[in-house]
Design an enzyme around this catalytic site. Structure first.
Site, PDB file in Angstrom:
ATOM      1  N   CYS A  95      -6.052  28.195   2.918  1.00 44.17           N
ATOM      2  CA  CYS A  95      -6.152  28.196   4.374  1.00 44.17           C
ATOM      3  C   CYS A  95      -4.991  28.952   5.003  1.00 44.17           C
ATOM      4  CB  CYS A  95      -6.230  26.760   4.917  1.00 44.17           C
ATOM      5  SG  CYS A  95      -7.943  26.279   5.245  1.00 44.17           S
ATOM      6  N   ALA A  99      -1.593  48.640   5.788  1.00 48.72           N
ATOM      7  CA  ALA A  99      -2.392  48.953   4.602  1.00 48.72           C
ATOM      8  C   ALA A  99      -3.268  50.182   4.800  1.00 48.72           C
ATOM      9  CB  ALA A  99      -3.271  47.758   4.242  1.00 48.72           C
ATOM     10  N   GLY A 120       4.833  26.234   0.551  1.00 51.27           N
ATOM     11  CA  GLY A 120       4.352  26.073   1.916  1.00 51.27           C
ATOM     12  C   GLY A 120       3.176  26.991   2.166  1.00 51.27           C
ATOM     13  N   GLY A 177      -7.367  25.275   0.107  1.00 52.57           N
ATOM     14  CA  GLY A 177      -6.390  24.209   0.299  1.00 52.57           C
ATOM     15  C   GLY A 177      -5.186  24.736   1.062  1.00 52.57           C
ATOM     16  N   THR A 178      -4.005  24.265   0.683  1.00 55.16           N
ATOM     17  CA  THR A 178      -2.778  24.663   1.380  1.00 55.16           C
ATOM     18  C   THR A 178      -2.652  26.184   1.451  1.00 55.16           C
ATOM     19  OG1 THR A 178      -1.744  22.663   0.516  1.00 55.16           O
ATOM     20  CG2 THR A 178      -0.274  24.358   1.378  1.00 55.16           C
ATOM     21  N   VAL A 179      -2.679  26.834   0.305  1.00 56.46           N
ATOM     22  CA  VAL A 179      -2.428  28.279   0.278  1.00 56.46           C
ATOM     23  C   VAL A 179      -3.665  29.054   0.736  1.00 56.46           C
ATOM     24  CG1 VAL A 179      -1.654  30.220  -1.125  1.00 56.46           C
ATOM     25  CG2 VAL A 179      -0.787  27.923  -1.605  1.00 56.46           C
ATOM     26  N   LYS A 228       7.505  29.433 -13.987  1.00 59.86           N
ATOM     27  CA  LYS A 228       8.001  30.565 -13.204  1.00 59.86           C
ATOM     28  C   LYS A 228       9.047  31.350 -13.989  1.00 59.86           C
ATOM     29  CE  LYS A 228       7.190  27.923  -8.959  1.00 59.86           C
ATOM     30  NZ  LYS A 228       7.848  26.935  -8.074  1.00 59.86           N
ATOM     31  N   GLU A 253       4.435  16.201  -5.792  1.00 55.13           N
ATOM     32  CA  GLU A 253       3.096  15.728  -6.108  1.00 55.13           C
ATOM     33  C   GLU A 253       3.141  14.224  -6.353  1.00 55.13           C
ATOM     34  OE1 GLU A 253       0.463  18.006  -6.356  1.00 55.13           O
ATOM     35  OE2 GLU A 253       1.989  19.380  -5.593  1.00 55.13           O
TER      36      GLU A 253
HETATM   37  N1  LIG Z   1       1.184  24.754  -2.169  1.00 51.19           N
HETATM   38  C1  LIG Z   1       2.155  25.652  -2.319  1.00 51.19           C
HETATM   39  O1  LIG Z   1       3.092  25.680  -1.539  1.00 51.19           O
HETATM   40  C2  LIG Z   1       2.069  26.648  -3.433  1.00 51.19           C
HETATM   41  C3  LIG Z   1       3.119  27.567  -3.601  1.00 51.19           C
HETATM   42  C4  LIG Z   1       3.026  28.533  -4.609  1.00 51.19           C
HETATM   43  C5  LIG Z   1       1.923  28.554  -5.446  1.00 51.19           C
HETATM   44  N2  LIG Z   1       0.926  27.609  -5.284  1.00 51.19           N
HETATM   45  C6  LIG Z   1      -0.213  27.685  -6.186  1.00 51.19           C
HETATM   46  O2  LIG Z   1      -1.353  28.005  -5.415  1.00 51.19           O
HETATM   47  C7  LIG Z   1      -2.512  27.400  -5.986  1.00 51.19           C
HETATM   48  C8  LIG Z   1      -3.192  26.539  -4.924  1.00 51.19           C
HETATM   49  O3  LIG Z   1      -2.297  25.547  -4.492  1.00 51.19           O
HETATM   50  P1  LIG Z   1      -2.597  24.657  -3.203  1.00 51.19           P
HETATM   51  O4  LIG Z   1      -1.354  23.904  -2.917  1.00 51.19           O
HETATM   52  O5  LIG Z   1      -3.178  25.503  -2.132  1.00 51.19           O
HETATM   53  O6  LIG Z   1      -3.707  23.650  -3.784  1.00 51.19           O
HETATM   54  P2  LIG Z   1      -4.688  22.702  -2.961  1.00 51.19           P
HETATM   55  O7  LIG Z   1      -4.184  22.463  -1.596  1.00 51.19           O
HETATM   56  O8  LIG Z   1      -4.956  21.538  -3.842  1.00 51.19           O
HETATM   57  O9  LIG Z   1      -6.009  23.574  -2.824  1.00 51.19           O
HETATM   58  C9  LIG Z   1      -6.892  23.800  -3.904  1.00 51.19           C
HETATM   59  C10 LIG Z   1      -8.199  24.300  -3.340  1.00 51.19           C
HETATM   60  O10 LIG Z   1      -9.055  24.680  -4.398  1.00 51.19           O
HETATM   61  C11 LIG Z   1     -10.313  24.011  -4.251  1.00 51.19           C
HETATM   62  N3  LIG Z   1     -10.807  23.748  -5.596  1.00 51.19           N
HETATM   63  C12 LIG Z   1     -10.146  23.191  -6.638  1.00 51.19           C
HETATM   64  N4  LIG Z   1     -10.934  23.138  -7.716  1.00 51.19           N
HETATM   65  C13 LIG Z   1     -12.119  23.653  -7.349  1.00 51.19           C
HETATM   66  C14 LIG Z   1     -13.356  23.869  -8.021  1.00 51.19           C
HETATM   67  N5  LIG Z   1     -13.506  23.539  -9.316  1.00 51.19           N
HETATM   68  N6  LIG Z   1     -14.358  24.418  -7.335  1.00 51.19           N
HETATM   69  C15 LIG Z   1     -14.230  24.751  -6.043  1.00 51.19           C
HETATM   70  N7  LIG Z   1     -13.081  24.603  -5.361  1.00 51.19           N
HETATM   71  C16 LIG Z   1     -12.038  24.056  -6.011  1.00 51.19           C
HETATM   72  C17 LIG Z   1     -10.023  22.751  -3.470  1.00 51.19           C
HETATM   73  O11 LIG Z   1     -11.190  22.324  -2.781  1.00 51.19           O
HETATM   74  P3  LIG Z   1     -11.135  21.053  -1.774  1.00 51.19           P
HETATM   75  O12 LIG Z   1     -10.255  21.455  -0.623  1.00 51.19           O
HETATM   76  O13 LIG Z   1     -12.537  20.849  -1.328  1.00 51.19           O
HETATM   77  O14 LIG Z   1     -10.561  19.922  -2.584  1.00 51.19           O
HETATM   78  C18 LIG Z   1      -8.935  23.244  -2.525  1.00 51.19           C
HETATM   79  O15 LIG Z   1      -9.505  23.851  -1.384  1.00 51.19           O
HETATM   80  C19 LIG Z   1      -2.017  26.613  -7.193  1.00 51.19           C
HETATM   81  O16 LIG Z   1      -2.135  27.418  -8.340  1.00 51.19           O
HETATM   82  C20 LIG Z   1      -0.549  26.391  -6.884  1.00 51.19           C
HETATM   83  O17 LIG Z   1       0.247  26.246  -8.037  1.00 51.19           O
HETATM   84  C21 LIG Z   1       0.993  26.681  -4.292  1.00 51.19           C
END
Ligand SMILES: NC(=O)c1ccc[n+]([C@@H]2O[C@H](COP(=O)([O-])OP(=O)(O)OC[C@H]3O[C@@H](n4cnc5c(N)ncnc54)[C@H](OP(=O)(O)O)[C@@H]3O)[C@@H](O)[C@H]2O)c1
Ligand SMILES: NC(=O)c1ccc[n+]([C@@H]2O[C@H](COP(=O)([O-])OP(=O)(O)OC[C@H]3O[C@@H](n4cnc5c(N)ncnc54)[C@H](OP(=O)(O)O)[C@@H]3O)[C@@H](O)[C@H]2O)c1
Lengths: 435, 435
Positions: free
Chosen positions: B16, B33, B302, B12-14, B205, B190
């Protein structure tokens, strides 16, 4: 496990600060490092003098070489200052297979390439967090915390004395000399304040920051340096009127044709966080391609703030004591064979905006002459502030903010404008950065 | 040396963002590294969908367990989110002797103690820099950079959405609901914004920061949490009038009788650096006994900012791959046997100053009644701001800033004041910190 035994060269401000922090926080530090840290030997010029730290249980000597050679000493902590003797002692420690921790920015800026090469060959660490921005863990942040980034630029307030002087000039409308004298009496500035106010100290630190940010060898002699002694109270207040603060910045920037390495007074928009870093505090703004802008703020000097960085390095060294040397964090962030040889740019090739202050005779056509010359050199003007002319003296003061221009073009334009018959004094020019 | 092979759970966001940063900066990262990092496998729910990153050469699967079990995968990077499945997968990776990198603050806050114990027993690292304050290397700064300090307190703006809302309310005089709706449409918040605006995300956090600062087990359930949904435009503007900004802070403080762990809206003097951290940016202020105050600022979320932290952790893991596990940085900063069991304080036992806003009938003697009751509860007043009463409605608004008081006493005083017949609505109370 038995504590790691260390020897300290120098028991002055930072040396005694380190002894005190290790004593006071010894349990916590061992809880983090997994092993205690014990000071077994130390050197100072006068070992009879009363000190600001408890040296009981520490073998004292006036000969720092004795500490380096002490077979019980596993890690040498160099907190003497100076460059030549310090370098010799550090190399001697390395040759003996001992890890080194140092706060000595001058030594690292001048002899770091040699020191790190020797340390790498011998498989020991030379840690230098305390050499830049005192207690702020900026070396660790750039070298490890931002390891995923291509660092695009960094800009730092990395000399507390200079920042104290500029802050007082702004807040209280005081003159440079006046504040400098106070800083000296407060013990902020050295008796010989050249290193602080002429930017040498900041240039030492900038050379180090640029190396770890870009993966280039240390190149202190390629840093363009300008101090703050030419900044007047008027410039500070004109800048404020236009919405800017003047800060003494060390700036390193990656350009297509090379790196900019420069230390000079700089106008920054007053709403920027770094424009609001005041007094003796330091801050470094680092722009990474992935992370964007990040800023690190804290005390850049002082006994315990600097000791905080020395002890953090010691904890890293303690952890590394049994580690395969090839897996340690490289001294200059990049593996020795991955350093870049991209050049450092001459100051003429640096592009910035400028603040210009001109004192002219109050005659019609003067402003037109000036703007024409600037235009001929490709310099466009963003803002003009014209003071009410002083009719008694027949003088006018003109402040101009320009758009970005190559510094070489600006230098030529300034020479041409200064040749105008109506110019009364040399033009004051201060660089500007949007940050 | 051959590259280290990693598998990513979640694209997903992080996820990719991480793939993109590793691809773009691969040479620099390997230069730091000492070894390249290669993504060989990844999981997502839908592997047919077009993604924001190039997945060619990566084995894709919908089953994250396949990535964890992939014999070629040496390091598992968990970027799926959620708590239960993520925890199971992380434990499975640990049991297989694989290092883990995660950005999942919810999982670490809830299950970190169990995860770290298992990782320690198995001799693998679980790195979680991206879990707090996105790209800011705050875990590294506290755990390693300030290792010489006894951390006294920390205070952070650690939820970008909440800070964006408060910044817009102040800068543009907008209402909470209005800005929240915009944040949702901009994709900051969200669809269910509860985690952001009610402080749960910040509490995750804060629990993590407190553990590494003080060397205590993770205690998310002991964090006192208050969100920003009760903050009105008036409070923001009254605070401004008194020289303060309202920020949603996570605060952890070491006291003689235990630790304060709390997340709530807070008035901060406007000249403080952290009061000027605006929009979606994050910042954490950390007070160490040796270093004094230090501040770390940057993007808290981000794609690439968070990936920056993920990659930094990967570089640390790469370095540690051949290291004796006992010499690694402990997960919670202190060695497992050096963790403290000092209690977390109940909110009643926390001392702060308060901002109080009261709506009363405009009658003589009302203010006297209120101040008498406050005085009886040991509460002294630092400033009072009384709005011109509204004669039409016969109402008055009174703002009071108090000196520090135990929260239990304040709660009793508020109950007593609210029982006065002249009070029109419940009292608004916002805590204040000088920082
Ligand atoms: N976004 C931020 O800026 C940010 C910042 C700090 C920390 N985080 C943390 O980083 C983590 C990811 O956040 P995100 O924003 O990147 O989330 P996201 O965009 O919703 O991405 C989640 C990814 O995980 C995949 N996924 C979820 N459940 C799955 C399962 N059961 N089996 C296979 N794949 C699964 C999803 O697949 P699909 O794409 O096919 O749906 C998606 O690719 C979270 O813990 C979040 O708290 C995020
Ligand atoms: N002060 C800061 O806030 C700060 C901050 C960052 C970095 N640093 C760096 O830290 C280093 C130490 O600074 P400092 O302020 O602690 O200096 P300092 O107070 O002048 O202390 C220097 C110490 O070294 C001893 N010494 C000097 N030359 C010696 C020699 N040839 N043989 C034996 N002992 C010798 C002195 O002995 P006596 O005491 O007997 O004279 C003194 O104890 C410098 O490299 C400085 O740039 C300082």
């Amino acid at each position: 496990m038995t504590p790691v035994k260390i020897g300290i060269l120098g028991l002055g401000t930072v040396g005694c600060g380190t002894v005190n922090v290790l004593a006071r926080n010894g349990t916590d530090i061992a809880g983090r490092a997994g092993r205690g840290i014990e000071v077994v030997a130390a050197a100072a010029r006068d070992i009879e003098r009363e000190r600001d730290c408890d040296t009981s249980g520490i073998r004292l000597t006036t000969d720092p070489g004795v500490v380096v050679d002490d077979p019980e000493v596993e890690v040498v902590v160099e907190l003497m200052g100076g460059t030549e003797t310090a370098r010799d002692l550090v190399l001697r420690a390395i040759d003996a297979g001992k890890h080194v921790v140092t706060a000595n920015k001058a030594m690292i800026a001048l002899y770091g390439n040699e020191i790190f090469e020797r340390a790498h060959a011998r498989g020991v660490m030379v840690a230098f967090e305390a050499a830049v921005a005192g207690g702020i863990p900026i070396i660790k942040a750039i070298r490890e915390g931002l390891a995923g980034n291509r660092i695009e630029w960094l800009a730092g307030i990395i000399n507390g004395t200079g920042n104290f002087i500029l802050t007082e000039m702004r807040d209280k409308g005081r003159d440079f000399e006046d504040v400098l004298a106070e800083a000296q009496s407060l013990g902020y500035a050295e008796a010989d304040p050249t290193f602080d106010v002429e930017g040498i100290d900041a240039a030492h630190k900038l050379a180090i920051l640029a190396s770890i940010a870009f993966g280039i060898p240390l190149q202190f002699d390629r840093v363009a340096v300008e101090g703050i002694s030419g900044i007047t109270r008027e410039d500070v207040s004109f800048a404020a009127e236009l919405g800017y603060r003047i800060k003494h910045l060390g700036i390193a920037r990656r350009m297509d044709n090379g790196y900019e390495l420069r230390v000079h007074p700089t106008l920054i928009p007053e709403r920027r966080l770094i424009a609001n870093v005041d007094g003796v505090m330091n801050a470094v703004l680092v722009q990474g391609d992935a992370v964007g802008p990040t800023l690190y703020y804290g005390a850049g000097a002082g006994a315990e703030a600097t000791a905080s960085a020395v002890v953090a390095d010691l904890v890293d060294v303690v952890r590394a004591l049994t580690t395969d040397p090839e897996n340690r964090v490289p001294h200059l962030a990049f593996q020795p064979d991955a350093l870049s040889d991209h050049p450092v740019l001459a100051m003429e090739d640096v592009h910035t905006s400028f603040y210009l202050r001109l004192r002219t005779q109050d005659r019609p056509g003067v402003l037109a002459d000036i703007t024409r010359i600037l235009g001929e050199h490709g310099i466009s003007i963003e803002a003009i502030l014209q003071r009410e002319p002083d009719p008694q003296r027949g003088e006018a003061t003109i402040i101009m903010l320009t758009h970005a221009v190559r510094e070489g073009a600006m230098n030529e334009a300034i020479t041409a404008v200064e040749a105008l018959p109506h110019l009364l004094t040399p033009i004051t020019r201060i660089r500007m950065e949007a940050l």
